[in-house]
Design a protein around this motif. Sequence first.
Motif, PDB file in Angstrom:
ATOM      1  N   TYR A 226       0.847  -1.188   0.000  1.00 46.34           N
ATOM      2  CA  TYR A 226       0.000   0.000   0.000  1.00 46.34           C
ATOM      3  C   TYR A 226       0.888   1.247   0.000  1.00 46.34           C
ATOM      4  O   TYR A 226       1.756   1.404   0.858  1.00 46.34           O
ATOM      5  CB  TYR A 226      -0.900  -0.006   1.240  1.00 46.34           C
ATOM      6  CG  TYR A 226      -1.944   1.080   1.234  1.00 46.34           C
ATOM      7  CD1 TYR A 226      -3.189   0.856   0.672  1.00 46.34           C
ATOM      8  CD2 TYR A 226      -1.681   2.333   1.789  1.00 46.34           C
ATOM      9  CE1 TYR A 226      -4.155   1.851   0.658  1.00 46.34           C
ATOM     10  CE2 TYR A 226      -2.638   3.329   1.770  1.00 46.34           C
ATOM     11  CZ  TYR A 226      -3.869   3.083   1.213  1.00 46.34           C
ATOM     12  OH  TYR A 226      -4.821   4.068   1.190  1.00 46.34           O
TER      13      TYR A 226
ATOM     14  N   TYR B 258      -2.655  -3.251  -5.859  1.00 45.44           N
ATOM     15  CA  TYR B 258      -2.517  -2.832  -4.464  1.00 45.44           C
ATOM     16  C   TYR B 258      -3.725  -3.324  -3.671  1.00 45.44           C
ATOM     17  O   TYR B 258      -4.869  -3.110  -4.080  1.00 45.44           O
ATOM     18  CB  TYR B 258      -2.459  -1.297  -4.367  1.00 45.44           C
ATOM     19  CG  TYR B 258      -1.369  -0.695  -5.211  1.00 45.44           C
ATOM     20  CD1 TYR B 258      -0.093  -0.515  -4.705  1.00 45.44           C
ATOM     21  CD2 TYR B 258      -1.619  -0.324  -6.534  1.00 45.44           C
ATOM     22  CE1 TYR B 258       0.916   0.020  -5.496  1.00 45.44           C
ATOM     23  CE2 TYR B 258      -0.623   0.204  -7.329  1.00 45.44           C
ATOM     24  CZ  TYR B 258       0.642   0.372  -6.806  1.00 45.44           C
ATOM     25  OH  TYR B 258       1.646   0.893  -7.595  1.00 45.44           O
TER      26      TYR B 258
ATOM     27  N   ALA C 166      -6.267  -2.973  -0.678  1.00 49.73           N
ATOM     28  CA  ALA C 166      -6.777  -1.801   0.041  1.00 49.73           C
ATOM     29  C   ALA C 166      -8.182  -2.111   0.535  1.00 49.73           C
ATOM     30  O   ALA C 166      -8.667  -3.238   0.410  1.00 49.73           O
ATOM     31  CB  ALA C 166      -6.785  -0.582  -0.882  1.00 49.73           C
TER      32      ALA C 166
ATOM     33  N   VAL D 157     -10.000   5.401  -0.545  1.00 50.12           N
ATOM     34  CA  VAL D 157      -9.159   4.216  -0.490  1.00 50.12           C
ATOM     35  C   VAL D 157      -8.299   4.289   0.764  1.00 50.12           C
ATOM     36  O   VAL D 157      -7.640   5.311   1.008  1.00 50.12           O
ATOM     37  CB  VAL D 157      -8.277   4.119  -1.752  1.00 50.12           C
ATOM     38  CG1 VAL D 157      -7.345   2.928  -1.674  1.00 50.12           C
ATOM     39  CG2 VAL D 157      -9.152   4.058  -3.006  1.00 50.12           C
ATOM     40  N   GLU D 158      -8.330   3.224   1.550  1.00 44.62           N
ATOM     41  CA  GLU D 158      -7.555   3.177   2.798  1.00 44.62           C
ATOM     42  C   GLU D 158      -6.793   1.854   2.871  1.00 44.62           C
ATOM     43  O   GLU D 158      -7.151   0.890   2.177  1.00 44.62           O
ATOM     44  CB  GLU D 158      -8.487   3.268   4.007  1.00 44.62           C
ATOM     45  CG  GLU D 158      -9.209   4.595   4.113  1.00 44.62           C
ATOM     46  CD  GLU D 158     -10.062   4.704   5.366  1.00 44.62           C
ATOM     47  OE1 GLU D 158     -10.238   3.702   6.099  1.00 44.62           O
ATOM     48  OE2 GLU D 158     -10.577   5.807   5.610  1.00 44.62           O
ATOM     49  N   PRO D 159      -5.774   1.809   3.729  1.00 40.97           N
ATOM     50  CA  PRO D 159      -5.070   0.518   3.885  1.00 40.97           C
ATOM     51  C   PRO D 159      -5.991  -0.496   4.569  1.00 40.97           C
ATOM     52  O   PRO D 159      -6.875  -0.129   5.333  1.00 40.97           O
ATOM     53  CB  PRO D 159      -3.869   0.854   4.764  1.00 40.97           C
ATOM     54  CG  PRO D 159      -4.077   2.223   5.285  1.00 40.97           C
ATOM     55  CD  PRO D 159      -5.187   2.868   4.529  1.00 40.97           C
TER      56      PRO D 159
END
Length: 159
Positions: free
Chosen positions: A44, A111, A113, A155-157
């Motif tokens: 990420y 990625y 996420a 979008v977040e981890p």
Amino acid sequence: MRIARVVGGVLGILAAAALVGWLVRTDPLGPLAGRALTGPEAPYPSDWSFSDAAYTVAVETRPSAPHSVTTIAFVHEGNLYIPAREGSQKRWTQYAIDDPNVRIKIDGTVYSARLVRVEIDDPRPYVDSAARKYAQMASALEAGELPEDLWLFRVEPRS
């Protein structure tokens, strides 16, 4: 009659090839949904500004039975956002609400996420950020036309 038989045979082969292609598809192709995204995975990122170089991104939802789509994404105040016009009517947005764990493919790299739906009172600042990347949004914003039923995901981890 012979020409009709040959044409029919060719059409049958093309239909069979299209069916096989549909069954084994991976990444989405334009407006056609795909399944699991392919490509090298990367951690990420702490900075999504590199995503501005890509006009579209692919988003894979529903990890249990992957469903991927091609869409747009933009950076606003350092965060990556993925909008969905007519979001209440899209399958992928419902999958993201049910399970926010997604994979995003940008320029060939995938990625992991999670998507968090952002409820906003005034979409103008977000649309303004998107308009810096997408000219058609700039035209709509200048005309005072904001998208109907606009859903916005940050979008977040993954936790």
